[in-house]
Design an enzyme around this catalytic site. Sequence first.
Site, PDB file in Angstrom:
ATOM      1  N   HIS A   1       0.857  -1.193   0.000  1.00 29.74           N
ATOM      2  CA  HIS A   1       0.000   0.000   0.000  1.00 29.74           C
ATOM      3  C   HIS A   1       0.891   1.239   0.000  1.00 29.74           C
ATOM      4  CE1 HIS A   1      -3.358   2.648   0.909  1.00 29.74           C
ATOM      5  NE2 HIS A   1      -2.554   3.252   1.763  1.00 29.74           N
TER       6      HIS A   1
ATOM      7  N   ASP B   1     -15.044   2.570   7.857  1.00 33.50           N
ATOM      8  CA  ASP B   1     -14.074   3.540   7.321  1.00 33.50           C
ATOM      9  C   ASP B   1     -14.725   4.443   6.294  1.00 33.50           C
ATOM     10  OD1 ASP B   1     -11.369   4.642   6.921  1.00 33.50           O
ATOM     11  OD2 ASP B   1     -11.694   3.877   4.904  1.00 33.50           O
TER      12      ASP B   1
ATOM     13  N   ARG C   1     -14.617  12.780   8.033  1.00 31.48           N
ATOM     14  CA  ARG C   1     -13.313  13.436   8.253  1.00 31.48           C
ATOM     15  C   ARG C   1     -13.023  14.437   7.146  1.00 31.48           C
ATOM     16  NH1 ARG C   1      -9.409   8.774   8.168  1.00 31.48           N
ATOM     17  NH2 ARG C   1      -7.847  10.392   8.381  1.00 31.48           N
TER      18      ARG C   1
ATOM     19  N   SER D   1      -7.610   3.930   9.462  1.00 27.26           N
ATOM     20  CA  SER D   1      -8.328   3.907   8.191  1.00 27.26           C
ATOM     21  C   SER D   1      -7.599   2.998   7.193  1.00 27.26           C
ATOM     22  CB  SER D   1      -8.419   5.340   7.660  1.00 27.26           C
ATOM     23  OG  SER D   1      -8.797   5.371   6.322  1.00 27.26           O
TER      24      SER D   1
ATOM     25  N   LYS E   1      -8.643  -1.392   6.350  1.00 24.53           N
ATOM     26  CA  LYS E   1      -9.004  -1.861   5.007  1.00 24.53           C
ATOM     27  C   LYS E   1      -8.023  -2.937   4.540  1.00 24.53           C
ATOM     28  CE  LYS E   1      -9.056   2.389   3.652  1.00 24.53           C
ATOM     29  NZ  LYS E   1      -9.186   3.741   3.150  1.00 24.53           N
TER      30      LYS E   1
HETATM   31  N1  URA Z   1      -5.841   7.063   2.995  1.00 23.29           N
HETATM   32  C1  URA Z   1      -6.790   6.366   3.652  1.00 23.29           C
HETATM   33  O1  URA Z   1      -7.241   5.320   3.206  1.00 23.29           O
HETATM   34  N2  URA Z   1      -7.231   6.863   4.825  1.00 23.29           N
HETATM   35  C2  URA Z   1      -6.774   8.004   5.366  1.00 23.29           C
HETATM   36  O2  URA Z   1      -7.200   8.378   6.421  1.00 23.29           O
HETATM   37  C3  URA Z   1      -5.786   8.720   4.662  1.00 23.29           C
HETATM   38  C4  URA Z   1      -5.329   8.223   3.470  1.00 23.29           C
END
Ligand code: URA
Length: 439
Positions: free
Chosen positions: A86, A165, A172, A187, A191
Site C-alpha cells: 500500500h 471507514d 473526516r 483507516s 481496510k
Molecule cells: N488514505 C486512507 O485510506 N485513509 C486516510 O485516512 C488517509 C489516506
Amino acid sequence: MSAVLFPQHVIARKRDGHALTREEIAAFVRGATDGSWADYQLSALLMAIWLKGMTAEETAALTEAMMRSGTVADLSSVPLPKVDKHSTGGVGDKVSIHLAPMVASCGVAVPMISGRGLGHTGGTLDKLESIPGFRVNLTLPQYRDQVARIGCALIGQTAELAPADKKLYALRDVTATVECIPLICASIMSKKLAEGIDALVLDVKFGRGAFMAEKQRARELAQAMVAIGRSVGKPVRAVLTAMEQPLGRAVGNALEVAESVDCLKGAGPADTMEVTYALGEQMLLITGAAPDARAARARLEEAVRSGRALARFREIIVAQGGDPRVLTDPSALPRSAIAEPFVSREGGWVSRVDARGVALAALRLGAGRARAEDRVDPAVGISGLAKIGERIPVGGLLGVIHASDPAAAGEARSMLAEAITVGPAPCAAPGGLVDEILS
Ligand code: URA
C-alpha cells in the site's frame, strides 16, 4: 450484559483527555456502521481524537473494530503466502500496477485492493480503468477465486470491507479531521487487514508531492502502522520514500499504465524501478519467499527479464475483462485530442520539478478529481517529463501535454512553467529515493 455507552459520555471522555476503552471504541465504530450514532456525534468524537490523540492501544483497538465492521476476506484456500503493498500516495506513483504482477510471478500471491485518486495524488483504480474493458469491481468471491487461480487480483474497495471507514472517512473529509495519525493509521490498516493478507508492505511517502510532506510525520505514521501489524500479529514493513519530483516521467491515467508496461518490459524509468524493487524485495522477504534482499532482487529482475511478470499482467488484464493489446500496442489505450510539446525557454540544467505543481497541472487537464463524484479523463496528463539533473538545450523538451481542449492545455502550460525550473548551473540528480525501512 455490557452497559449502554452513550455517545456523549464517550465524546466527553476523549474531550477530557482520557484513553478510551476497547468497549467505548467498539461502540463508536458500531455507531458509525449501523447509524445509531448521529453524524454530529461521530464528528465530535473525530475532532476530540484529532485534538487529544490516541495511545498505541487505542489505535490498535480502533483499527480492529473498523476491520471487523464488515467482512474480513478469507483467503485461507489460497495455498501461497499472501502479501499486499500500500502506498500513502504520490504523484506519478504507478508502482502497484507493475509491482503486483512482478511479485505474483515470483511464487507469492498479491491480493490488492486499491483506491481512487482524490486531490493531487492519483489512484490505482483510475489508472487501471483506463485499460479498455478492465473491471475493478469484482465481488469478494470473484476476488478470492482469481487470487487462487492466478495469484493476483487488482480490485476496488467493496461495500462489505471495513464499512465503518467509508462513513468515518467521508465525515473526516468535511470536518478537517483527515490529518490525524491514529485516524489515518486505523483507516488504512483496517481496510488492508480486511483483505485476507498474511503480511503487508507500506510505501510511506514524504515530500512536496506526498500526502504527508514532512519526513518526521511520515515516519511517525509508518511507525504507527508497523505497530498495528505487531499488535494484530501480521508482519508489516514500511519503506519511507521521497516524493519531491513525480515518480517516472508520466502523470495521468493511461499515460501511467503505458509507463508501467515499460517497467514490465525492462524499460522503466530508473527512479520508478528503484522504488519498485525496494518494495518488491520487502514483499518477498516478509513472506519468506527469498532469504535476503540480494536474492529477492535477483528473482524480481529475472521475472522482468524472462517476460514472466508481463505475462502475469496479461493474465490479470484478461481475467478482469481488459484489452491485452495495451501491452503491445500503445494506441489501444485512450488518447487525447491534443498532444503538444512543452519546451524550455532557457538552456541549462533542470533544478526543480515540483511534484505538487505537476499534479495540479494534471488535475487541471482532467486526470484527477477535486471531489469524490468527479469523473476523470483517462487520456489526459503529462508524459516525457524531464527529471532533475538533466541538461536541456534552449527549446528542449520538458514534457508533452495531453489535453482534451486548448484552454486546459494553455492553463496546464502555465502551471508547468511554474512547476519546472531550468537553471544555468549544473545540478545533480537527487540520490536514492529510499530513505529508511521500518519493521
Ligand atoms: N488514505 C486512507 O485510506 N485513509 C486516510 O485516512 C488517509 C489516506
